[in-house]
Design a protein around this motif. Structure first.
Motif, short mmCIF file in Angstrom:
data_model
loop_
_atom_site.label_atom_id
_atom_site.label_comp_id
_atom_site.label_asym_id
_atom_site.label_seq_id
_atom_site.Cartn_x
_atom_site.Cartn_y
_atom_site.Cartn_z
N GLU B 603 0.87 -1.18 0.00
CA GLU B 603 0.00 0.00 0.00
C GLU B 603 0.90 1.23 0.00
OE1 GLU B 603 -3.61 -0.19 1.96
OE2 GLU B 603 -3.71 1.95 2.44
N ARG B 605 1.08 5.39 0.19
CA ARG B 605 0.32 6.56 0.62
C ARG B 605 1.19 7.81 0.46
NH1 ARG B 605 -3.95 5.42 5.32
NH2 ARG B 605 -4.69 3.40 4.60
N GLY B 606 0.56 8.85 0.01
CA GLY B 606 1.29 10.11 -0.07
C GLY B 606 1.11 10.80 -1.40
N PRO B 607 1.42 12.09 -1.45
CA PRO B 607 1.19 12.88 -2.65
C PRO B 607 2.20 12.64 -3.78
CG PRO B 607 2.14 14.24 -0.91
CD PRO B 607 1.85 12.91 -0.30
N GLU B 672 11.88 1.16 -0.93
CA GLU B 672 12.44 1.86 0.23
C GLU B 672 13.80 2.47 -0.09
OE1 GLU B 672 11.14 2.83 2.87
OE2 GLU B 672 9.35 1.63 3.12
N ARG B 683 7.18 12.58 -0.36
CA ARG B 683 6.31 12.16 0.72
C ARG B 683 5.51 10.94 0.27
NH1 ARG B 683 3.18 17.05 3.28
NH2 ARG B 683 2.58 17.43 1.13
N VAL B 684 6.07 9.81 0.49
CA VAL B 684 5.42 8.53 0.17
C VAL B 684 5.74 7.55 1.29
CG1 VAL B 684 5.26 6.60 -1.44
CG2 VAL B 684 5.73 8.90 -2.32
N HIS B 685 4.72 6.88 1.77
CA HIS B 685 4.93 5.78 2.71
C HIS B 685 4.59 4.47 2.03
CE1 HIS B 685 4.26 8.81 6.21
NE2 HIS B 685 5.55 8.59 6.03
N VAL B 687 3.74 0.57 2.73
CA VAL B 687 3.34 -0.38 3.77
C VAL B 687 3.20 -1.77 3.14
CG1 VAL B 687 1.60 -0.96 5.51
CG2 VAL B 687 2.09 1.44 4.97
N ASP B 691 1.00 -10.08 3.30
CA ASP B 691 0.37 -11.03 4.20
C ASP B 691 -0.96 -10.52 4.75
OD1 ASP B 691 3.20 -11.71 4.02
OD2 ASP B 691 2.74 -13.18 5.56
N ALA B 692 -1.23 -9.24 4.55
CA ALA B 692 -2.46 -8.69 5.11
C ALA B 692 -3.69 -9.13 4.33
CB ALA B 692 -2.37 -7.16 5.13
N PRO B 755 -9.09 -9.27 3.60
CA PRO B 755 -8.31 -9.28 4.86
C PRO B 755 -8.01 -10.73 5.26
CG PRO B 755 -10.01 -7.62 4.97
CD PRO B 755 -10.23 -8.35 3.67
N ALA B 756 -6.73 -11.01 5.47
CA ALA B 756 -6.26 -12.40 5.50
C ALA B 756 -7.02 -13.28 6.48
CB ALA B 756 -4.77 -12.41 5.82
N GLY B 757 -7.42 -12.71 7.60
CA GLY B 757 -8.11 -13.52 8.59
C GLY B 757 -9.42 -14.07 8.08
N ASN B 758 -9.94 -13.49 6.99
CA ASN B 758 -11.20 -13.94 6.41
C ASN B 758 -11.00 -14.67 5.09
OD1 ASN B 758 -12.95 -12.69 8.44
ND2 ASN B 758 -12.19 -10.77 7.60
#
Lengths: 229, 927
Positions: B603, B605-607, B672, B683-685, B687, B691-692, B755-758
């Motif tokens: 994922e 995020r950022g402009p 990274e 400005r980018v993150h 994630v 596994d999620a 979502p992995a749990g489901n």
């Protein structure tokens, strides 16, 4: 003196809510979270805040709290560039507790686990049996786990006699659905028995390694009678 | 041979037990070693020597004993003078035929001249064609025990990490004192000793020693912060201060390798007694003084009936006293300090008599020698320390120690017990201070090696290295042949290269070589000590078999439904469910679902996300609208295809980037790296979300019907949700799902990121809901066939570490008019360069023939013009299909190329107009 469990036990806490925060280490959000890099602190409300990198935090809370936690943290960082992402499903989480917890972990992890190097509240990321794991030293406190404290009735009908200090990891698991799953910030252990904390580690890894982590902990803990609760 | 109770005995007479030796039952007591129990039963021969198969018995009666290597319950090369007996243990002699007593291999003695120094460099060389036969015969004479069969129980071996402040190697009085002093200063101490209990030489000493030992042991037990590892040996120090300790004798554990990183290492290894080199010195019945004292005082074993003692020190005198007390008839004590000497030991299967220097012959069955000590400086020199020979003491002593290393005890010098303890305490305090603890700054007292006569080899030829059967004569011959360097002599003769690794024989070897060359011992120098200090099993090095395995949330379902597992990196994936061709047909004709959880997901995020994507992909991203998806190709700076995948824009500043399963980790690091080191102002993150999400691809003409039944809040009509779009919504009641319309199989398909749990819940819901649609799961093999039919390349399969983007047929994606992107300069060059191979679709002329992947494409006999990168039999086309690289002049559609198969056949294949073999127009995909 309260009865203290001498056996090591492990609990799968994967269902805990997990929220990843990325933000400027010098920004308002970082200041609000107020946790130094390499440390884990309870935030006074309902989450354990683990600073995993200079610009990254992982917040752990009871299972149903991910969404409100995201909102609360986003509000803290309003106006600055920050990312608050619910990563609950992305990680497996296990808790290892007991007097021999460090010895079991020392079979799998090369980091010095003694108090001077990794005291309670310390966190680091390293390989555990070949898998990248975030390890949080989060000792179990008697006050938090004593029956009679908020929501402390263990799941599954387990023994929860007043004053009993055993099964802290199980209690953590049992309290996954409670808002105080990870205790309260600065909570004074019942009776001020800080010295009676039982050594405990949270181990967080990619979710796909969940069974593997369970297998290696079971294998390493065999000589100490490690039981999953 | 068993004596009455001894004050320091370690056997437990209340626990008798039985074990077998070469098939016969023998009695023992708990606490006995194999060697002591057999010696108590009157046995004297425990093994045969390496080359000449001479009978050998106890020499040192400890872990260094070269005469007592045995096979125990299938485990070879067990140090029998160290290993404790257990009930029912089956012990056998090793390397003998037909038996230990009548070993026909002893005929080697007749071939003595042929087995002289360096014989393996001189014999069995010519004619070369006979080497396989030589090898077959020589193998029968190889030393050591038999490797257990693969079906034998493997034992349990573990690793463990430790970080003591101070590690003390050696648990004698000085080592214990050092550990105590360091612990008193608050240091965390690891105290290691190779014996089953602490004490060193005090264990077999007199009453005063035993009393002191009891006090020291009690103090160690009472002290906090000392972890005692007995039956353990420090095998060496490695890079970064890593100290390896192999721990034995733990319940339920064969061996444990402790990887310790002490802040200070204290070497307190004591002293090792040296044998005397004379003729017959290897006969059973020749023992060191420490050996007989161990046998008598620890195991209550009388080592012989009539003894001669040859001594050059007080320990020999003490041994003579112990022998007399044990009822041994001490026929003579020959004292070298008084000019006495012994010349030869007579006997065949054991000692019968000793010839003394004065010409007398004394009949006896036991010769005890006490001719000097070797300081085991190996561990110190491994750490970078130095040792030098001190002639007056007839031994090497440490002279320089590196930072982080200290030494104490006999290794340093001699003294009274109080002096040894005092030295140990001062060193322990110094170690604690260096480790950052507060300890008294007591000066370390001198510990000076006591004067000792230089006694190494006598007047006759004897064995210098017992484990390698190297004699004085062999060493002299090596020197005569020009090998005058001690390192070369070692390699040429194999002296010091056996299991004892020079502990007993190194100084004698040096002395003999020095005498042969006419140089002194200091000038001759020592060989280089390297780890391991003691033999280490492969099991200890390997430890537990911890091989990380990744499983998707649907893993157990796949197993329960008969999926054949496929190991893909750390992931275990379902390769197929028994019928991959049927799975392909199900997808082409109806609908199938596949678990694609390992797909890399990030994922963003950022402009500045568009800037990042523009930089790292060869194609364009700035105009990607919210809800839209684009395929992208990443190249490295050299223009080589690095990864590919689709990225969807989920929101204004929120994207979901996918990468190949195998490349996910590298892509994460790549992202990274660029953000942290090259574009830190963006400005980018990023994630990681691999596994999620549990990822499920729903593919086939009826996929829309199936997905529609389970989704909430998403309009799946082709107009509202066309190809290459992404939506957020609820699937099977699970919120926060990402639904993509993309297609790797070439069919109408939807990829669900749940979502992995489901994940399992959604997977099972799809199967349950789509029964009437004929839904069935398909595995990786069917997916590979489907994508090959469609002509989609797989990075790493259809590309390699040299494949630049133009070669991979990605011209359409590369936008050279962008300002910049990673790999652009190199691709600009590739675009105008001739001779680049091209990826093409291929169909063999024989539709039944599936050319093995990596088969070459050739022209004539000499020219390689390409290779097959992927090939399968297509159930859809009922023929074989392939992708491959060909030279540009052969890339024209219709060109017939020649495939060279691994079996040598050359068969034709035709170049296709496009990569896709099925539905090249993409009608099914857009359906």
């Amino acid at each position: 003196m309260a009865e203290v469990s001498v056996e090591v036990s492990a609990t799968d806490c994967t269902d805990l809510a997990k929220v990843l925060v990325r933000a400027d280490p010098g920004g308002a959000l970082a200041a609000a979270l107020d946790v130094p890099f390499g440390r884990a602190v309870r935030d006074g409300n309902d989450a354990l805040v683990v600073r995993t990198a200079p610009d990254a935090w992982l917040l752990l809370a009871a299972a149903d709290l991910a969404t409100p936690l995201v909102r609360r943290v986003e509000a803290l960082g309003a106006g600055e560039f920050a990312s608050v992402v619910d990563v609950t499903h992305g990680h497996a989480l296990a808790r290892l507790t007991g007097t021999t917890a460090a010895v079991v972990l020392a079979k799998l992890c090369a980091i010095d686990l003694a108090d001077p190097a990794t005291p309670d509240g310390n966190t680091f990321r390293s390989l555990v049996a070949g898998v990248a794991v975030t390890v949080v030293r989060d000792d179990a406190r008697p006050g938090r786990l004593t029956a009679g404290s908020a929501g402390a009735t263990p799941a599954g009908g387990r023994d929860a006699r007043p004053g009993r200090l055993t099964v802290s990891p199980t209690a953590s698991l049992a309290s996954l659905d409670r808002s105080d799953a990870l205790g309260s910030a600065g909570a004074t252990p019942a009776g001020g028995r800080d010295a009676e904390r039982e050594r405990s580690y949270l181990l967080l890894c990619d979710r796909s390694y969940r069974q593997y982590l369970r297998d290696v902990l079971t294998d390493a803990g065999e000589e100490f009678g490690l039981a999953w609760t | 041979m068993r004596l009455d109770g001894q004050p320091g005995e370690v056997i437990h007479r209340g626990t008798p037990l039985t074990f077998t030796w070469n098939g016969r039952p023998y009695p023992a007591f708990a606490g006995d070693t194999i060697g002591s129990a057999l010696a108590a039963a009157g046995e004297r021969v425990f093994s045969r020597s390496l080359k000449y198969h001479r009978p050998r018995g106890l020499l040192t009666a400890d872990g260094n004993d070269p005469g007592c290597l045995v096979q125990v319950d299938g485990e070879p090369n067990v140090r029998g003078a160290h290993r404790r007996v257990s009930a029912g243990m089956a012990v056998t002699a090793q390397g003998v035929w037909p038996s230990l007593r009548f070993d026909l291999k002893a005929l080697n003695r007749l071939a003595g001249p042929a087995l002289s120094t360096g014989f393996y460099y001189k014999t069995f060389i010519r004619p070369r064609r006979l080497w396989p036969y030589y090898e077959r015969v020589l193998r029968r004479f190889s030393p050591g025990g038999r490797v257990p069969s693969p079906s034998s129980p493997a034992g349990r071996y573990e690793h463990r990490y430790a970080h003591p402040d101070v590690l003390v190697a050696g648990g004698g009085p000085a080592g214990m004192a050092a550990a105590l002093a360091a612990a008193e200063a608050g240091a965390r101490v690891m105290l290691v000793d190779d014996q089953p209990a602490l004490g060193g030489h005090l264990r077999w000493g007199g009453p005063d020693g035993l009393a002191a030992l009891a006090q020291l042991r009690a103090a160690v037990a009472a002290a906090g912060g000392i972890e005692v590892l007995t039956d353990s040996v420090v095998t060496g120090q490695y890079e970064g201060g890593l100290v390896a300790v192999v721990q034995h004798g733990l319940p339920g554990l064969t061996e444990r390798l402790v990887k310790a990183r002490p802040r200070q290492l204290v070497a307190a290894a004591g002293l090792i007694e040296r044998p005397y080199v004379i003729a017959g010195n290897d006969l059973p019945g020749v023992m060191l003084s420490t050996a007989v004292r161990r046998l008598i005082n620890l195991y209550a074993v009388r080592p012989g009936a009539r003894a001669v003692v040859f001594t050059a020190n007080d320990d020999g005198t003490a041994a003579a006293a112990d022998l007399a007390r044990a009822g041994v008839d001490v026929r003579r004590v020959v004292d070298a300090r008084d000019g006495g000497d012994i010349v030869r030991v007579r006997g065949r299967g054991g000692v019968r008599a000793v010839e003394c220097g004065d010409g007398s012959v004394v009949r006896c069955d036991l010769l005890v020698t006490a001719v000097g000590w070797t300081a085991p400086t190996g561990l110190l020199t491994m750490t970078g320390g130095r040792a030098a020979y001190r002639a007056g003491a007839a031994r090497f002593v440490p002279t320089e120690l590196p930072d982080g290393v200290l030494a104490t005890g006999g290794l340093v010098g001699d003294g009274t017990l109080a002096e040894l303890i005092g030295h140990g305490r001062a060193v322990g305090q110094a170690a604690a201070r260096r480790a950052g603890r507060t300890a008294p700054a007591s000066p370390v007292p001198d510990l000076v090696p006591a004067p000792h006569p230089e006694l190494f080899a006598g007047r006759t030829n004897g064995f210098v290295d017992f484990t390698e059967d190297v004699s004085t004569k062999d060493l002299a011959a090596a020197v005569a042949e020009g090998y005058d360097s001690i390192e070369l002599v070692k390699r040429y003769t194999t002296a010091t290269m056996g299991p004892t690794q020079g502990k007993l024989e190194a100084v004698n070897t040096i002395a003999v070589v020095a005498a042969a060359t006419g140089r002194g011992i200091p000038e001759t120098g020592t060989t280089t000590a390297r780890p391991p200090y003691a033999p280490v099993s492969l099991g200890a090095l390997a430890g537990r078999n911890y091989q990380p395995v990744r499983r998707s949330p649907m893993h157990d379902w796949h197993v329960a439904h008969g999926a054949t597992p496929l190991v893909a990196g750390a992931w275990i994936r379902p390769d197929h469910y028994g019928d991959p061709a049927g799975e392909v047909r199900a997808v082409r004709q109806g609908v199938g679902i596949i678990d694609v959880t390992p797909l890399g997901k990030f994922e963003l995020r950022g402009p500045h996300i568009p800037d990042l994507l523009e930089l790292l992909y060869v194609n364009r991203w700035r105009k990607l609208a919210v809800g839209a998806v684009r395929y992208g190709v990443m190249c490295t700076e050299d223009g080589v295809v690095f990864d590919d995948g689709v990225t969807g824009r989920l929101g204004e500043h929120r994207y979901l980037l996918t990468a190949t399963s195998s490349g996910a980790e590298a892509v994460g690091e790549w992202l990274e790296r660029w953000l942290q080191t090259e574009r830190a102002h963006w400005r980018v993150h990023v994630v990681p979300m691999t596994d999620a999400y549990a990822s499920i691809n729903v593919a086939g003409p009826r996929s829309r019907e199936l997905v529609r039944r389970l989704t909430t809040g998403i309009d799946l009509s082709p107009e509202a949700f066309p190809y290459m779009r992404v939506r957020l919504g609820e699937v099977a009641g699970v919120p926060d799902c990402v639904v993509w319309r993309i297609g790797f199989t070439g069919e109408l398909s939807y990829e669900l990121h749940v979502p992995a749990g489901n994940g399992l819940r959604v997977w099972e819901a799809l199967l349950a809901t789509g029964v009437d649609l004929g839904v069935r799961p398909f595995g990786v093999e069917a997916q590979r066939i489907l994508r090959l039919e469609k002509g989609h390349l797989v990075v790493g399969q259809d590309t390699d570490g040299l494949t630049q983007a133009y070669s991979a047929g990605l011209d359409w994606a590369i936008k050279m008019d962008k300002d910049d992107f990673v790999g652009k300069p190199e691709l600009a060059w590739q675009r105008v360069r001739d001779g680049q191979v091209v990826l093409v679709g291929l169909q063999p002329a024989d539709p039944e023939l599936v050319p093995p992947e990596s088969s070459q494409l050739v022209e004539g006999d000499r020219r390689i013009v390409g290779r097959i990168t992927s090939s399968r039999f297509s159930p859809t086309l009922d023929r074989s299909i392939a992708l491959g690289f060909v030279a540009p002049d052969l890339a024209e559609p219709g060109t017939v190329v020649t495939m060279l198969l691994p079996d040598g056949r050359r068969l034709p294949a035709r170049v296709m107009p496009q990569l896709a073999h099925v539905d090249p127009e993409g009608k099914r995909l857009h359906g």
